[in-house]
Design a protein around this motif. Structure first.
Motif, PDB file in Angstrom:
ATOM      1  N   GLN A 139       7.973 -24.209  41.912  1.00 13.01           N
ATOM      2  CA  GLN A 139       8.741 -23.989  43.136  1.00 13.01           C
ATOM      3  C   GLN A 139       8.049 -22.846  43.876  1.00 13.01           C
ATOM      4  OE1 GLN A 139      12.786 -22.773  42.578  1.00 13.01           O
ATOM      5  NE2 GLN A 139      13.281 -22.866  44.748  1.00 13.01           N
ATOM      6  N   PHE A 140       7.481 -23.160  45.031  1.00  9.47           N
ATOM      7  CA  PHE A 140       6.683 -22.189  45.779  1.00  9.47           C
ATOM      8  C   PHE A 140       7.529 -21.561  46.879  1.00  9.47           C
ATOM      9  CE2 PHE A 140       3.184 -20.087  47.584  1.00  9.47           C
ATOM     10  CZ  PHE A 140       3.114 -20.354  48.945  1.00  9.47           C
ATOM     11  N   LEU A 141       7.576 -20.229  46.897  1.00 10.01           N
ATOM     12  CA  LEU A 141       8.310 -19.467  47.904  1.00 10.01           C
ATOM     13  C   LEU A 141       7.321 -18.655  48.727  1.00 10.01           C
ATOM     14  CD1 LEU A 141      11.106 -18.092  45.542  1.00 10.01           C
ATOM     15  CD2 LEU A 141      11.172 -20.172  46.917  1.00 10.01           C
ATOM     16  N   TYR A 142       7.565 -18.579  50.006  1.00  9.29           N
ATOM     17  CA  TYR A 142       6.649 -17.846  50.884  1.00  9.29           C
ATOM     18  C   TYR A 142       7.423 -16.932  51.828  1.00  9.29           C
ATOM     19  CZ  TYR A 142       3.161 -16.780  54.440  1.00  9.29           C
ATOM     20  OH  TYR A 142       2.329 -16.113  55.298  1.00  9.29           O
ATOM     21  N   ALA A 143       6.887 -15.740  52.044  1.00  7.79           N
ATOM     22  CA  ALA A 143       7.447 -14.815  53.022  1.00  7.79           C
ATOM     23  C   ALA A 143       6.324 -13.937  53.555  1.00  7.79           C
ATOM     24  CB  ALA A 143       8.549 -13.954  52.394  1.00  7.79           C
ATOM     25  N   ASN A 144       6.496 -13.423  54.755  1.00  7.06           N
ATOM     26  CA  ASN A 144       5.459 -12.576  55.334  1.00  7.06           C
ATOM     27  C   ASN A 144       6.053 -11.551  56.288  1.00  7.06           C
ATOM     28  OD1 ASN A 144       5.753 -15.128  57.080  1.00  7.06           O
ATOM     29  ND2 ASN A 144       4.720 -13.716  58.475  1.00  7.06           N
ATOM     30  N   ASP A 145       5.341 -10.457  56.445  1.00 11.24           N
ATOM     31  CA  ASP A 145       5.698  -9.424  57.406  1.00 11.24           C
ATOM     32  C   ASP A 145       4.435  -8.655  57.742  1.00 11.24           C
ATOM     33  OD1 ASP A 145       6.725  -7.034  58.726  1.00 11.24           O
ATOM     34  OD2 ASP A 145       8.683  -7.584  57.904  1.00 11.24           O
ATOM     35  N   LYS A 146       4.119  -8.527  59.022  1.00 10.26           N
ATOM     36  CA  LYS A 146       2.895  -7.824  59.423  1.00 10.26           C
ATOM     37  C   LYS A 146       3.004  -6.323  59.206  1.00 10.26           C
ATOM     38  CE  LYS A 146       4.134  -7.361  64.319  1.00 10.26           C
ATOM     39  NZ  LYS A 146       3.722  -7.660  65.716  1.00 10.26           N
ATOM     40  N   GLU A 147       4.225  -5.812  59.072  1.00  9.06           N
ATOM     41  CA  GLU A 147       4.428  -4.392  58.815  1.00  9.06           C
ATOM     42  C   GLU A 147       4.402  -4.131  57.312  1.00  9.06           C
ATOM     43  OE1 GLU A 147       4.357  -2.287  61.196  1.00  9.06           O
ATOM     44  OE2 GLU A 147       4.504  -3.754  62.820  1.00  9.06           O
ATOM     45  N   ALA A 148       3.680  -3.090  56.902  1.00  4.88           N
ATOM     46  CA  ALA A 148       3.510  -2.810  55.476  1.00  4.88           C
ATOM     47  C   ALA A 148       4.841  -2.584  54.766  1.00  4.88           C
ATOM     48  CB  ALA A 148       2.606  -1.587  55.305  1.00  4.88           C
ATOM     49  N   LYS A 149       5.735  -1.845  55.392  1.00  2.00           N
ATOM     50  CA  LYS A 149       7.032  -1.574  54.777  1.00  2.00           C
ATOM     51  C   LYS A 149       7.804  -2.870  54.564  1.00  2.00           C
ATOM     52  CE  LYS A 149      11.392   0.936  55.444  1.00  2.00           C
ATOM     53  NZ  LYS A 149      12.166   1.834  56.348  1.00  2.00           N
ATOM     54  N   GLY A 150       7.793  -3.740  55.560  1.00  2.00           N
ATOM     55  CA  GLY A 150       8.497  -5.013  55.442  1.00  2.00           C
ATOM     56  C   GLY A 150       7.909  -5.886  54.355  1.00  2.00           C
ATOM     57  N   GLN A 151       6.582  -5.883  54.230  1.00  2.00           N
ATOM     58  CA  GLN A 151       5.948  -6.680  53.190  1.00  2.00           C
ATOM     59  C   GLN A 151       6.356  -6.168  51.811  1.00  2.00           C
ATOM     60  OE1 GLN A 151       1.663  -6.524  52.988  1.00  2.00           O
ATOM     61  NE2 GLN A 151       1.514  -8.341  51.715  1.00  2.00           N
ATOM     62  N   ALA A 152       6.379  -4.850  51.634  1.00  2.00           N
ATOM     63  CA  ALA A 152       6.790  -4.278  50.350  1.00  2.00           C
ATOM     64  C   ALA A 152       8.240  -4.639  50.021  1.00  2.00           C
ATOM     65  CB  ALA A 152       6.614  -2.761  50.377  1.00  2.00           C
ATOM     66  N   GLU A 153       9.093  -4.629  51.017  1.00  2.00           N
ATOM     67  CA  GLU A 153      10.501  -4.993  50.790  1.00  2.00           C
ATOM     68  C   GLU A 153      10.643  -6.456  50.371  1.00  2.00           C
ATOM     69  OE1 GLU A 153      12.242  -3.917  54.509  1.00  2.00           O
ATOM     70  OE2 GLU A 153      12.479  -1.785  53.965  1.00  2.00           O
ATOM     71  N   LEU A 154       9.801  -7.319  50.932  1.00  2.00           N
ATOM     72  CA  LEU A 154       9.842  -8.729  50.544  1.00  2.00           C
ATOM     73  C   LEU A 154       9.392  -8.902  49.096  1.00  2.00           C
ATOM     74  CD1 LEU A 154       8.384 -10.345  53.790  1.00  2.00           C
ATOM     75  CD2 LEU A 154      10.706 -10.635  52.914  1.00  2.00           C
ATOM     76  N   VAL A 155       8.357  -8.160  48.696  1.00  2.00           N
ATOM     77  CA  VAL A 155       7.930  -8.216  47.295  1.00  2.00           C
ATOM     78  C   VAL A 155       9.061  -7.756  46.379  1.00  2.00           C
ATOM     79  CG1 VAL A 155       6.326  -7.288  45.585  1.00  2.00           C
ATOM     80  CG2 VAL A 155       5.489  -7.934  47.837  1.00  2.00           C
TER      81      VAL A 155
END
Length: 334
Positions: A83-99
């Motif tokens: 099951q593949f999930l994808y998310a993205n954020d061009k802002e570093a803080k947002g990317q870390a929060e998604l992780v």
């Protein structure tokens, strides 16, 4: 596929992959995307336990490069019962929060880019503490081992930049404009630095707002008008190449447009001789191999490349490669 040149000393450790028709997806999404086709696990796929693997990138809105990465990831997910999930954020803080959100969901593996690596250090430490294996792709490869990842899948950006510098010398260029479309992205800075290192002429960097097409085109136009002796524009992403072609037309500049990365539009422009060459880092492989590596690790304790970077590029492609590339870019696998 024939390529006109590969960077010296680069050895790509690549799996043999049966490519199927690519799945197109909309780029630049800022929210989680759970792909139904990417996690179907049907057909002739494996019979290993169902896994949940997440990918988090620094993609900005409208960047088609990541459509190709996701196409490869989805193809591997279908094969691997993932099951593949994808998310993205061009802002570093947002990317870390998604992780962090995927760590909290206790996924079986995480794929992540390290365009702005320091922002990811802490959260990847949390993933490791939670026993979640991580594979890094595309950017920040030199930080991958330090941050606890199994390995990094992508190209050596400095080597890729040097390959471009060598190609520009062979084309007789003297003054290059290197267009950086995302400030603070370590991989983009490494590309321009690599060009500068090997190119016999001069290199000037120009920062533009890559997610704002009119503003980017205007900035490039202004630079070409102000500096008439620029004879080549090097862009670091396929969409920026299109903006540069338009800027060249608007200003009457004679500069050649060359670019990193490949998509159907770039192939079309190479065919029309509007773009001289492109640097292909094979994003489909980055998506495919990263999912496959996590599946192999979880089901058989394998690690691709012995923990060393798995190189997917660079390879320089030109107009003579267009006939083969047209087929593959049309289906979203190159």
């Amino acid at each position: 596929m024939h390529t006109s040149r590969t960077a010296k000393g680069v050895v790509a450790c690549l799996a043999v992959i049966a490519l199927a028709a690519g799945c197109s997806s909309s780029g630049g999404k800022d929210d989680e995307d759970e792909s139904g086709d990417g996690g179907s696990g049907g057909g002739t796929g494996v019979n290993t336990p169902r896994l949940k693997i997440a990918m988090v990138t620094h993609s900005g809105e409208g960047d088609t490069f990541w459509d190709i990465v996701r196409s490869g990831a989805k193809q591997a997910a279908r094969k691997d019962n993932v099951q593949f999930l994808y998310a993205n954020d061009k802002e570093a803080k947002g990317q870390a929060e998604l992780v962090q959100s995927f760590v909290d969901k206790k996924v079986d593996g995480i794929i992540v880019t390290l365009a702005k690596p320091e922002a990811m250090r802490s959260v990847l430490g949390k993933a490791k503490a939670a026993g979640i294996p991580v594979v890094t792709i595309n950017s920040g490869g030199e930080f991958s081992e330090e941050f606890g990842a199994l390995s990094h899948i992508g190209q050596d950006e400095s080597v890729a930049g040097e390959a471009v510098g060598d190609e520009l010398d062979e084309r007789g260029k003297k003054k290059a404009l290197c267009v950086i479309h995302e400030q603070g992205n370590v991989s983009l800075e490494q590309r321009c630095a690599g060009v500068k290192k090997s190119f016999g002429g001069s290199v000037e960097n120009l920062n533009v707002e890559g997610t704002n097409a009119p503003a980017s085109q205007s900035s490039i136009s202004a630079k070409l008008q102000a500096t008439k002796d620029i004879d080549v524009v090097v862009t670091l992403g396929a969409p920026i190449a299109a903006y540069s072609v338009k800027a060249k037309e608007d200003t009457g500049s004679k500069a050649e447009i060359d670019t990193f990365d490949l998509n159907a539009e770039v192939v079309k422009r190479m065919k029309a001789q509007e773009v001289g060459f492109a640097v292909d880092q094979q994003p489909y492989l980055q998506g495919y191999l990263s999912v496959d590596e996590l599946w192999l690790y979880k089901t058989n304790a394998n690690v691709l490349g012995g923990g060393k970077p798995v190189l997917t590029g660079p390879a320089i492609v030109t107009g003579k490669d267009v006939p083969k590339l047209e087929k593959y870019t049309a289906r979203g696998t190159r």
